[in-house]
Design an enzyme around this catalytic site. Structure first.
Site, PDB file in Angstrom:
ATOM      1  N   ASN A  28       8.611  11.543  -3.645  1.00 41.20           N
ATOM      2  CA  ASN A  28       8.676  10.713  -4.847  1.00 41.20           C
ATOM      3  C   ASN A  28       9.765   9.668  -4.717  1.00 41.20           C
ATOM      4  OD1 ASN A  28      10.602  13.164  -5.389  1.00 41.20           O
ATOM      5  ND2 ASN A  28      11.236  11.620  -6.878  1.00 41.20           N
ATOM      6  N   CYS A  29       9.622   8.595  -5.499  1.00 38.49           N
ATOM      7  CA  CYS A  29      10.721   7.668  -5.733  1.00 38.49           C
ATOM      8  C   CYS A  29      11.138   7.866  -7.183  1.00 38.49           C
ATOM      9  CB  CYS A  29      10.310   6.228  -5.424  1.00 38.49           C
ATOM     10  SG  CYS A  29       8.982   5.595  -6.456  1.00 38.49           S
ATOM     11  N   MET A  30      11.809   6.895  -7.785  1.00 39.89           N
ATOM     12  CA  MET A  30      12.329   7.090  -9.130  1.00 39.89           C
ATOM     13  C   MET A  30      11.221   7.282 -10.161  1.00 39.89           C
ATOM     14  SD  MET A  30      15.623   7.105  -9.011  1.00 39.89           S
ATOM     15  CE  MET A  30      16.169   6.731 -10.681  1.00 39.89           C
ATOM     16  N   ARG A  32       7.528   7.391  -9.205  1.00 40.28           N
ATOM     17  CA  ARG A  32       6.202   7.647  -8.644  1.00 40.28           C
ATOM     18  C   ARG A  32       6.154   8.921  -7.811  1.00 40.28           C
ATOM     19  NH1 ARG A  32       4.936   1.511  -6.351  1.00 40.28           N
ATOM     20  NH2 ARG A  32       5.669   0.422  -8.218  1.00 40.28           N
TER      21      ARG A  32
END
Length: 474
Positions: A28-30, A32
């Site tokens: 994941n990113c912040m 997504r």
């Protein structure tokens, strides 16, 4: 767990991306959930219609499901647990999927490369934000209350305490980057951290600060530990590649003893002889390019106008090495506030759509649900729920962001450049106390606020005039 990331929703997503057997990676990113897939043809694009999903970005080998801040991390953790319970595939199926994955990679090299930056830097972003906020608040208090830098007492001590986290982060940042980069490129993290530390050491025995390495040249050749983040990324990539080659020929019994040893010796030699000078040249070139773009009003407008498109394609993480280079060369990140204008332009566009929509329309409900996150710098709900599905408002939002970038560029061109006090941070209104400049925090905050206002107003006007014609406002 929140309703938006219930186990039922995640099971549905897992089914629509081709099942557990089609998942190559989960991260994941912040905002997504990022699922690497073996075969993109098995992915159902209608995932975006699921309740709780704010958007979906599809590439040839990755599905990015937009949940929002915090929720993305929880979704990734829960999805990893689901994948851990999945049945094991047989060897023939794995071989077939690996073949499809290799074919997909051949057509998505740029996206694959930029995706590495998300893997390297996303774990560091919460620390950037926390340290930057503490530094910004401390600087604002010191400015408003006229606290001298050498003052003594409880308040100065408290302010220094708030500032120390930023100093610690940026002093040893390259070690964190080296660790994450080596892992992202398929190597051992600690090897990357050790190689990165070579860029921190001092090679001047007469220096009064820093950590002396114990030698000032490399077998008679001068050492120039320049390049910082750029050099560290190159060195970490080389370290991972060398480790893979060494491990290929190393007997299992000697792997733990000799693989890292040989890897470090070879990589350090390359770092001293080639990577440090090369990284220095690339660092200087990148800094020169973006510093000149930042001081060019038209360049600022183009950067701000195109940033929403970069977010849509999921390649905006590729700017993070540039942020770090600007921090090293300028002392602040002058690019980040320019790119933040893209989100402000979208807020203006969304307000225009709200104004033109019918009082009880679904569009107004969508804008009401997404506008507060947009004001606070989280743009995905507005992108995927409001502007992008209607396309014209998305274009006018980009134009509004370009106007905000032009404003900041003009101020810099007139002699007052400003930027973020950290390599990365929140955008929107939350970023106000993180702004800084050579003239202090208050002028920087005023310029940033002015840019946001310009982007809001221009996004609103452009969308009202050009973004609502033949557009679904229901």
């Amino acid at each position: 767990m929140a309703k938006e990331i219930s186990s039922e929703l995640l099971n549905t997503i897992l089914t629509r991306v081709g099942g557990p057997g089609n998942i190559a990676s989960c991260g994941n990113c912040m905002t997504r959930l990022r699922l690497g897939v073996h075969d993109s043809s098995l992915v159902d694009p209608n995932i975006k219609t699921l309740e709780g999903v704010k958007g979906v970005i599809l590439t040839s080998d990755q599905v990015q499901v937009v949940f929002g801040p915090g929720k993305a991390h929880r979704a990734t953790k829960a999805m990893s647990e689901l994948l851990g319970e999945a049945p094991v595939q047989d060897a023939a199926e794995i071989a077939a999927q690996n073949k499809r994955q290799l074919k997909a990679k051949q057509t998505s090299g740029v996206q694959q490369f930029l995706a590495k930056f998300a893997t390297i830097f996303t774990p560091l972003i919460p620390g950037f934000i926390a340290a930057g906020l503490l530094l910004g608040i401390a600087t604002l208090i010191a400015t408003v209350m006229h606290v001298p830098a050498d003052a003594q007492g409880t308040l100065p001590d408290a302010l220094n305490f708030m500032k120390v986290f930023s100093k610690g982060l940026f002093t040893f940042l390259v070690i964190l980057v080296g660790y994450n980069a080596a892992q992202a490129f398929g190597g051992t993290g600690v090897n990357g951290a050790i190689i990165a530390a070579l860029f921190l050491l001092g090679y001047n025995p007469a220096a009064t600060t820093g950590y002396y390495a114990g030698f000032h040249d490399f077998f008679g050749l001068p050492i120039d530990p320049r390049g910082n983040i750029i050099g560290v990324l190159i060195a970490a990539w080389a370290c991972a590649r060398i480790e893979g080659m060494v491990r290929r020929f190393m007997p299992d019994d000697l792997d733990m003893l000799l693989t890292s040893l040989i890897t470090l010796l070879i990589t350090a030699t390359l770092a001293y002889l080639i990577i440090m000078p090369l990284g220095g040249w690339l660092f200087e070139g990148m800094s020169w390019l973006f510093m000149h773009l930042n001081s060019n009003p038209l360049g600022c407008a183009v950067l701000a106008g195109l940033f929403l498109i970069a977010v849509v394609f999921g390649v905006h993480q590729g700017f993070i090495p540039v942020y770090l280079a600007l921090m090293d060369s300028q002392g602040f990140n002058s690019l980040f506030p320019i790119l933040s204008m893209a989100g402000a332009g979208q807020v203006g566009a969304a307000l225009a759509l709200y104004w033109r929509a019918q009082p009880h329309s679904g569009l107004r409900s969508q804008v009401r649900g997404a506008i507060i996150p947009g004001l606070l710098g989280v743009g995905e709900p507005l992108i995927y729920g409001v502007t992008l599905p209607r396309m014209k408002p998305f274009i006018t939002a980009c134009l509004g962001g370009a106007a905000g970038g032009l404003f900041i560029g003009l101020i810099a061109w007139w002699g007052l450049p400003m930027g973020l006090n950290s390599a990365f941070g929140p955008s929107g209104l939350v970023a106000l106390p993180l702004m800084t400049s050579a003239q202090g925090i208050l002028p920087a905050m005023a310029i940033y606020a002015g840019g946001i206002l310009v982007a809001w107003v221009c996004g609103f006007i452009f969308t009202t005039l050009f973004g609502c014609r033949n557009v679904n406002l229901d």
